[in-house]
Design a protein around this motif. Sequence first.
Motif, PDB file in Angstrom:
ATOM      1  N   UNK A  19      -6.153   1.852  -1.233  1.00 55.63           N
ATOM      2  CA  UNK A  19      -5.108   0.921  -1.665  1.00 55.63           C
ATOM      3  C   UNK A  19      -4.066   0.736  -0.577  1.00 55.63           C
ATOM      4  N   UNK A  20      -3.674   1.828   0.063  1.00 56.78           N
ATOM      5  CA  UNK A  20      -2.696   1.733   1.152  1.00 56.78           C
ATOM      6  C   UNK A  20      -3.236   0.879   2.285  1.00 56.78           C
ATOM      7  N   UNK A  21      -4.516   1.102   2.664  1.00 49.11           N
ATOM      8  CA  UNK A  21      -5.135   0.312   3.735  1.00 49.11           C
ATOM      9  C   UNK A  21      -5.203  -1.159   3.353  1.00 49.11           C
ATOM     10  N   UNK A  22      -5.545  -1.429   2.088  1.00 48.76           N
ATOM     11  CA  UNK A  22      -5.677  -2.809   1.629  1.00 48.76           C
ATOM     12  C   UNK A  22      -4.337  -3.540   1.653  1.00 48.76           C
ATOM     13  N   UNK A  23      -3.303  -2.911   1.110  1.00 43.47           N
ATOM     14  CA  UNK A  23      -2.011  -3.587   0.981  1.00 43.47           C
ATOM     15  C   UNK A  23      -1.285  -3.721   2.316  1.00 43.47           C
ATOM     16  N   UNK A  68     -12.463  -6.502   2.042  1.00 42.65           N
ATOM     17  CA  UNK A  68     -11.451  -5.684   2.700  1.00 42.65           C
ATOM     18  C   UNK A  68     -11.553  -4.225   2.267  1.00 42.65           C
ATOM     19  N   UNK A  69     -11.844  -4.003   0.995  1.00 41.88           N
ATOM     20  CA  UNK A  69     -12.042  -2.630   0.528  1.00 41.88           C
ATOM     21  C   UNK A  69     -13.283  -2.014   1.160  1.00 41.88           C
ATOM     22  N   UNK A  70     -14.329  -2.816   1.333  1.00 42.69           N
ATOM     23  CA  UNK A  70     -15.528  -2.312   2.006  1.00 42.69           C
ATOM     24  C   UNK A  70     -15.208  -1.918   3.443  1.00 42.69           C
ATOM     25  N   UNK A  71     -14.351  -2.711   4.108  1.00 50.28           N
ATOM     26  CA  UNK A  71     -13.906  -2.340   5.457  1.00 50.28           C
ATOM     27  C   UNK A  71     -13.192  -0.996   5.439  1.00 50.28           C
ATOM     28  N   UNK A  72     -12.294  -0.815   4.473  1.00 46.89           N
ATOM     29  CA  UNK A  72     -11.550   0.443   4.381  1.00 46.89           C
ATOM     30  C   UNK A  72     -12.489   1.617   4.157  1.00 46.89           C
ATOM     31  N   UNK A  73     -13.510   1.423   3.330  1.00 50.51           N
ATOM     32  CA  UNK A  73     -14.466   2.498   3.056  1.00 50.51           C
ATOM     33  C   UNK A  73     -15.278   2.851   4.297  1.00 50.51           C
ATOM     34  N   UNK A  74     -15.502   1.866   5.183  1.00 51.88           N
ATOM     35  CA  UNK A  74     -16.235   2.105   6.420  1.00 51.88           C
ATOM     36  C   UNK A  74     -15.341   2.698   7.507  1.00 51.88           C
ATOM     37  N   UNK A  75     -14.069   2.884   7.188  1.00 49.45           N
ATOM     38  CA  UNK A  75     -13.150   3.477   8.152  1.00 49.45           C
ATOM     39  C   UNK A  75     -12.461   2.480   9.046  1.00 49.45           C
ATOM     40  N   UNK A  77      -9.681  -0.169  10.289  1.00 45.81           N
ATOM     41  CA  UNK A  77      -8.272  -0.486  10.060  1.00 45.81           C
ATOM     42  C   UNK A  77      -8.168  -1.935   9.617  1.00 45.81           C
ATOM     43  N   UNK A  78      -7.189  -2.215   8.767  1.00 39.18           N
ATOM     44  CA  UNK A  78      -7.015  -3.563   8.245  1.00 39.18           C
ATOM     45  C   UNK A  78      -5.615  -4.043   8.601  1.00 39.18           C
ATOM     46  N   UNK A  79      -5.553  -5.212   9.221  1.00 38.89           N
ATOM     47  CA  UNK A  79      -4.283  -5.854   9.532  1.00 38.89           C
ATOM     48  C   UNK A  79      -4.269  -7.268   8.994  1.00 38.89           C
ATOM     49  N   UNK A  80      -3.149  -7.937   9.171  1.00 40.17           N
ATOM     50  CA  UNK A  80      -3.035  -9.303   8.671  1.00 40.17           C
ATOM     51  C   UNK A  80      -4.074 -10.222   9.318  1.00 40.17           C
ATOM     52  N   UNK A  81      -4.327 -10.029  10.616  1.00 41.47           N
ATOM     53  CA  UNK A  81      -5.336 -10.850  11.282  1.00 41.47           C
ATOM     54  C   UNK A  81      -6.725 -10.608  10.690  1.00 41.47           C
TER      55      UNK A  81
END
Length: 332
Positions: A19-23, A68-75, A77-81
């Motif tokens: 959730x933190x990574x997503x938001x 985006x959650x799948x990205x977070x699960x794969x490790x 990083x998620x940014x606005x871009x």
Amino acid sequence: MVEGGAAPRTIRVPDAAAMVALLGRADANLRAIEEVSAGADIHVRGDVITVRGEDAAAAGAAALIAELLAMAERGGAIGEDDVRRVAAMLEEAAGRDAGPSPSQVLTESILSARGRTVRAKTLGQKRYVDMIDSHTITFGIGPAGTGKTYLAMAKAVQALQAKRVRRIVLTRPAVEAGERLGFLPGTLGEKIDPYLRPLHDALADMMSPDHIPRLMDSGTIEVAPLAYMRGRTLNDAFIVLDEAQNTTPDQMKMFLTRLGFGAKMVVTGDITQTDLPAGQYSGLRRVRDILEGLDGIGFSELTSRDVVRHRLVAAIIDAWGAWDSGERRRRA
């Protein structure tokens, strides 16, 4: 996991870290999700995200969040871009045959070096690097900022590290000096360095600065003007020709016929930014008419969708292209 087939839709986030990574920091990613999900109303409460709105808008927002959650699960990083890139990939992939998901594209590593990981960041870039893997000669054609040269060099370093080639050869035409460098001040290295500096800079991003001089002294890595390729056969090498729009047809033929056994070539350029003298035809423009369809040769077209610099770069490219098209119609 997305629950329910109609609006409202709920997405249960598996853990607090996801959730933190997503938001994102101060909910920056959430605001970006809302920005690209026009028509969808997104609410977060505890570990549940609720998406309301028209079916198409709600489905699009839910699919974006799931990726985006799948990205977070794969490790990853998620940014606005990243939010905007995933949204663009989902839009581009709509109605097409199944391919890699955005989360797969954005978390698949090409090269890890110096604390950073080089990855494709768009579907076009993914198709480009896959083409490099599957073809002996690949032409990467597209505007500035699409990663043509950077990804080609990452693939070259990857091939060298995996011992699929014995050396890397990086070249570009020094068109501003007409490839006759004698009138410029300084030593030969000082004369050609301004034209080759972008290749050196990209290489320094991917390898230890301490190793590069040793590899260049041993001939494992060579960075040279295009004119220095004449008369050579390049075996067991990964060869990158940058700024190929500034080659003449004869220079392009000369370069391509340097290909030796066990070698791979990548040719990159932007046919809209030719610096050749007026009336001189670009070899990059002509080569497609001559070679397209030959086995082992691939052409990868990158567009403003694949720009990974500042968002304004893509807008500038699109605006300039629209102006050029209108100008040509007025002159016709």
